[in-house]
Structures are given as structure tokens and as C-alpha cells.
Design an enzyme around this catalytic site. Structure first.
Site, PDB file in Angstrom:
ATOM      1  N   GLN A 121     -49.902 -46.397 -20.012  1.00  9.63           N
ATOM      2  CA  GLN A 121     -48.913 -47.483 -19.924  1.00  9.63           C
ATOM      3  C   GLN A 121     -48.956 -48.344 -21.185  1.00  9.63           C
ATOM      4  O   GLN A 121     -47.924 -48.690 -21.754  1.00  9.63           O
ATOM      5  CB  GLN A 121     -49.208 -48.325 -18.685  1.00  9.63           C
ATOM      6  CG  GLN A 121     -48.438 -49.627 -18.615  1.00  9.63           C
ATOM      7  CD  GLN A 121     -48.620 -50.347 -17.293  1.00  9.63           C
ATOM      8  OE1 GLN A 121     -48.046 -49.955 -16.289  1.00  9.63           O
ATOM      9  NE2 GLN A 121     -49.418 -51.404 -17.275  1.00  9.63           N
ATOM     10  N   ARG A 136     -56.253 -50.711  -5.748  1.00  9.29           N
ATOM     11  CA  ARG A 136     -56.400 -49.624  -4.767  1.00  9.29           C
ATOM     12  C   ARG A 136     -57.838 -49.450  -4.273  1.00  9.29           C
ATOM     13  O   ARG A 136     -58.069 -48.715  -3.321  1.00  9.29           O
ATOM     14  CB  ARG A 136     -55.942 -48.312  -5.392  1.00  9.29           C
ATOM     15  CG  ARG A 136     -54.466 -48.337  -5.604  1.00  9.29           C
ATOM     16  CD  ARG A 136     -53.926 -47.143  -6.294  1.00  9.29           C
ATOM     17  NE  ARG A 136     -52.478 -47.339  -6.385  1.00  9.29           N
ATOM     18  CZ  ARG A 136     -51.672 -46.605  -7.088  1.00  9.29           C
ATOM     19  NH1 ARG A 136     -52.126 -45.603  -7.761  1.00  9.29           N
ATOM     20  NH2 ARG A 136     -50.386 -46.862  -7.111  1.00  9.29           N
ATOM     21  N   MET A 157     -48.459 -56.839 -10.749  1.00 14.92           N
ATOM     22  CA  MET A 157     -47.796 -56.567  -9.467  1.00 14.92           C
ATOM     23  C   MET A 157     -48.548 -57.295  -8.358  1.00 14.92           C
ATOM     24  O   MET A 157     -48.445 -56.932  -7.178  1.00 14.92           O
ATOM     25  CB  MET A 157     -47.738 -55.063  -9.201  1.00 14.92           C
ATOM     26  CG  MET A 157     -46.918 -54.328 -10.271  1.00 14.92           C
ATOM     27  SD  MET A 157     -46.099 -52.837  -9.666  1.00 14.92           S
ATOM     28  CE  MET A 157     -47.484 -51.875  -9.154  1.00 14.92           C
ATOM     29  N   VAL A 215     -62.139 -53.993 -16.744  1.00 12.16           N
ATOM     30  CA  VAL A 215     -63.224 -54.706 -16.054  1.00 12.16           C
ATOM     31  C   VAL A 215     -63.753 -53.770 -14.966  1.00 12.16           C
ATOM     32  O   VAL A 215     -62.971 -53.101 -14.291  1.00 12.16           O
ATOM     33  CB  VAL A 215     -62.719 -56.028 -15.446  1.00 12.16           C
ATOM     34  CG1 VAL A 215     -63.830 -56.739 -14.697  1.00 12.16           C
ATOM     35  CG2 VAL A 215     -62.174 -56.920 -16.546  1.00 12.16           C
ATOM     36  N   GLU A 235     -60.407 -59.395 -10.505  1.00 12.54           N
ATOM     37  CA  GLU A 235     -61.071 -59.858 -11.739  1.00 12.54           C
ATOM     38  C   GLU A 235     -60.452 -59.251 -13.001  1.00 12.54           C
ATOM     39  O   GLU A 235     -60.469 -59.866 -14.062  1.00 12.54           O
ATOM     40  CB  GLU A 235     -62.568 -59.541 -11.700  1.00 12.54           C
ATOM     41  CG  GLU A 235     -63.422 -60.598 -11.041  1.00 12.54           C
ATOM     42  CD  GLU A 235     -63.356 -61.978 -11.719  1.00 12.54           C
ATOM     43  OE1 GLU A 235     -63.381 -62.049 -12.962  1.00 12.54           O
ATOM     44  OE2 GLU A 235     -63.273 -62.981 -10.994  1.00 12.54           O
ATOM     45  N   GLY A 236     -59.950 -58.015 -12.876  1.00 15.64           N
ATOM     46  CA  GLY A 236     -59.318 -57.376 -14.039  1.00 15.64           C
ATOM     47  C   GLY A 236     -58.127 -58.197 -14.525  1.00 15.64           C
ATOM     48  O   GLY A 236     -57.991 -58.486 -15.725  1.00 15.64           O
ATOM     49  N   HIS A 237     -57.279 -58.601 -13.570  1.00 16.42           N
ATOM     50  CA  HIS A 237     -56.118 -59.432 -13.944  1.00 16.42           C
ATOM     51  C   HIS A 237     -56.594 -60.769 -14.506  1.00 16.42           C
ATOM     52  O   HIS A 237     -56.030 -61.288 -15.476  1.00 16.42           O
ATOM     53  CB  HIS A 237     -55.233 -59.713 -12.725  1.00 16.42           C
ATOM     54  CG  HIS A 237     -54.630 -58.488 -12.112  1.00 16.42           C
ATOM     55  ND1 HIS A 237     -55.033 -58.007 -10.897  1.00 16.42           N
ATOM     56  CD2 HIS A 237     -53.641 -57.671 -12.549  1.00 16.42           C
ATOM     57  CE1 HIS A 237     -54.311 -56.935 -10.592  1.00 16.42           C
ATOM     58  NE2 HIS A 237     -53.468 -56.708 -11.577  1.00 16.42           N
ATOM     59  N   GLN A 292     -40.886 -48.173 -10.241  1.00 13.87           N
ATOM     60  CA  GLN A 292     -41.987 -47.362 -10.760  1.00 13.87           C
ATOM     61  C   GLN A 292     -42.721 -46.606  -9.650  1.00 13.87           C
ATOM     62  O   GLN A 292     -43.740 -45.982  -9.898  1.00 13.87           O
ATOM     63  CB  GLN A 292     -42.951 -48.199 -11.612  1.00 13.87           C
ATOM     64  CG  GLN A 292     -43.738 -49.253 -10.873  1.00 13.87           C
ATOM     65  CD  GLN A 292     -44.478 -50.170 -11.843  1.00 13.87           C
ATOM     66  OE1 GLN A 292     -43.888 -51.057 -12.451  1.00 13.87           O
ATOM     67  NE2 GLN A 292     -45.780 -49.965 -11.979  1.00 13.87           N
ATOM     68  N   GLY A 305     -53.992 -54.210 -19.518  1.00 15.48           N
ATOM     69  CA  GLY A 305     -55.354 -53.700 -19.358  1.00 15.48           C
ATOM     70  C   GLY A 305     -55.472 -52.266 -19.858  1.00 15.48           C
ATOM     71  O   GLY A 305     -54.537 -51.470 -19.708  1.00 15.48           O
TER      72      GLY A 305
HETATM   73  O1  PAF Z   1     -49.651 -52.576 -14.685  1.00 10.76           O
HETATM   74  C1  PAF Z   1     -48.919 -53.074 -13.806  1.00 10.76           C
HETATM   75  O2  PAF Z   1     -49.368 -53.806 -12.938  1.00 10.76           O
HETATM   76  C2  PAF Z   1     -47.424 -52.743 -13.801  1.00 10.76           C
HETATM   77  O3  PAF Z   1     -47.194 -51.444 -14.190  1.00 10.76           O
HETATM   78  C3  PAF Z   1     -46.599 -53.727 -14.644  1.00 10.76           C
HETATM   79  C4  PAF Z   1     -46.967 -53.663 -16.109  1.00 10.76           C
HETATM   80  C5  PAF Z   1     -46.790 -55.146 -14.121  1.00 10.76           C
HETATM   81  C6  PAF Z   1     -45.112 -53.384 -14.524  1.00 10.76           C
HETATM   82  O4  PAF Z   1     -44.670 -53.436 -13.218  1.00 10.76           O
END
Ligand code: PAF
Length: 263
Positions: free
Chosen positions: A130, A164, A7, A153, A12-14, A38, A124
Site C-alpha cells: 500500500q 485483525r 479505518m 509496531v 498502538e500502530g495507529h 477496498q 505504516g
Molecule cells: O491502511 C488503511 O487503514 C487503509 O487502507 C487506508 C489507507 C486508511 C485507506 O482506506
């Protein structure tokens, strides 16, 4: 082809998910889409950070082959109706405080899988519930994609990276480490043979709420694959935590989650 759905507000996690994907695949696709379905009405959809140009630069530095940044009307065109109903897995833990959240996640992830058609998708571990739900969806709907879950991470003091975290002021930032410390303490207690969640809960709650910046929402002792609550904290075990920030300011009422999996 590897795929990292995000999103945005990349940290760094991404980036670690992108690097993992690079190691596994020839090409990588990243999506940046703040998914409205969501978020509940009382959640931070409009305030969600959208630093698109910084995110695109980060993707460029990571040699991402393609960044998919659809607008809301591309993903949810006029007349959109069909959604995924996650069911029981989506009603536990986070789902109890965020009804409908995982239906929105599963719906958008399924749509992104269909559009991008990846071989591998990386998620992650921080959002553990999730990841379990996505794995279940892939099995239940026979989706031709392999799911990889990459480790969380952390900052040097253990706080799990999250978009956040920027909202935390000095005091609540310091107090937030209590969440990770509670998990580390519980893991070591379980390893030493403590098996009653009741013996772990109290001290964990005190660690998380110390200083009055956070209020515990739940500590879940559950089966790592089914997320069903366990009466005994015997491995294999997932311990899930969610706590709400109480500090007045931009972090107020935001939820912070973390987990540990004990095999
Ligand atoms: O983990 C997230 O950032 C979101 O839930 C995702 C998987 C991109 C779906 O919108």
C-alpha cells in the site's frame, strides 16, 4: 499539517503514526473511514470493527487536532463514477488475492488528500505494498504531499499489530508469531549470503504453517521500490508474506500480512 488516514479500530500502530506526525507537523488530522471500495464482496466489510467512541477518545489522548469521520455518502455520493486504476503495482502480491483492493485504497486516499490537503501523510510499513502504491500515486499524479512510512509496531513476541489480531484465539495467536519468525530467519539467512529464494521458501513456509493454524498465501522476494519479483534474494530486498488463518472461529479465512525490508 500532518495526516493519518485510518479505518478506525485504532491500536498502538495507529497511535505511533499519530505521534510521528506530531513530531513532524504543527497540526494533525486523522480520518476514520471504513472504505467500502477496498473490500471485495467476500471480505469482512460489514463485520469490520467500528468502535468510534473509543477511537475518538484515543485521538483526544494523542492531541489530534481534527478527526474526520465521513459517512459513505459523503465520500461516495450518488452518481460517483471516477476511480483510480493502480495498474501493475496493484495486481502483484496482495492484489493477486484481492483484485481491485488497491484501486479502492488509491481512490479513497486521493479523495482524502484532496479534502484534507495535508503537507505530510503517514502510513505504516506493515501495509508495505500500500505504501509503495501511495508513493507511486503521489509521483504519478503530482500530488503536493510528502509520504512518510513509519515502522511496524509489534507485540513483544514480534506479531505485527493489526485490527485483525483480536480475532485470533489462543492457539492461532501463538501460531501467528511464525510469520514474524520466518521473516527474521530469512533476513538473517540473506545477511549470511543465502541468495536463492528457493533456499528460503521451504523453511519459511514450515515456520508459518507449523501447528496447522495458518496456510501460506505467498512469500514475495521483491524490489522494495517496484515490488517486482526478484530471482535472487540480494539486498536491497523486500520480503512480503501473507498467510490465511485456518482456525475455525472469527479469525477463519482472514489474511495476516507482514514484511521485512533488507537494505
Ligand atoms: O491502511 C488503511 O487503514 C487503509 O487502507 C487506508 C489507507 C486508511 C485507506 O482506506
Amino acid at each position: 499539517m500532518g495526516f493519518v488516514p485510518t479505518m478506525g479500530a485504532l491500536h498502538e500502530g495507529h497511535l505511533s503514526l499519530m505521534r510521528r506526525s506530531k513530531r513532524l507537523c504543527d497540526r494533525i488530522v486523522v480520518s476514520i473511514f471504513v472504505n467500502p471500495t477496498q473490500f471485495a464482496a467476500n471480505e469482512d466489510l460489514s463485520a469490520y470493527p467500528r468502535p468510534l467512541s473509543t477511537d475518538l477518545q484515543a485521538c483526544k489522548r494523542e492531541n489530534v487536532d481534527l478527526v474526520f469521520t465521513p459517512t459513505v455518502d459523503v465520500i461516495y455520493p450518488e452518481g460517483f463514477e471516477m476511480t483510480i486504476k493502480v495498474g501493475r503495482l496493484g495486481e502483484l502480491w496482495e492484489g493477486r488475492s484481492r483484485p481491485g483492493h488497491f484501486d479502492g485504497v488509491a481512490t479513497v486516499v486521493l479523495k482524502l488528500f484532496t479534502i484534507v490537503a495535508p503537507d505530510v501523510a503517514i502510513f505504516g510499513q506493515k501495509d508495505y505494498q500500500q505504501s509503495v502504491i501511495i508513493r507511486r500515486m503521489v509521483l504519478d499524479l503530482n500530488l503536493p504531499v510528502r509520504i512518510v512510512v513509519a515502522p511496524t509496531v509489534r507485540e513483544s513476541d514480534g506479531l505485527a499489530l493489526s485490527s485483525r489480531n483480536v480475532y485470533l484465539d489462543h492457539l492461532s495467536r501463538e501460531a501467528a508469531t511464525g510469520i514474524h519468525q520466518a521473516l527474521i530467519w530469512a533476513k538473517s539467512a540473506v545477511r549470511k549470503g543465502v541468495t536463492r529464494p528457493g533456499q528460503l521458501n521451504g523453511k519459511m513456509k514450515r515456520m508459518i504453517e507449523k501447528g496447522g493454524c495458518f496456510s501460506l498465501d505467498y512469500i514475495g522476494f521483491c524490489d522494495p521500490s517496484t515490488l517486482q519479483p526478484l530471482k535472487s534474494a540480494r539486498p536491497p530486498l523486500a520480503i512480503l508474506i501473507a498467510a490465511k488463518c485456518l482456525t475455525p472461529g472469527p479469525a477463519m479465512n482472514r489474511r495476516y500480512i507482514d514484511n521485512v525490508i533488507i537494505h
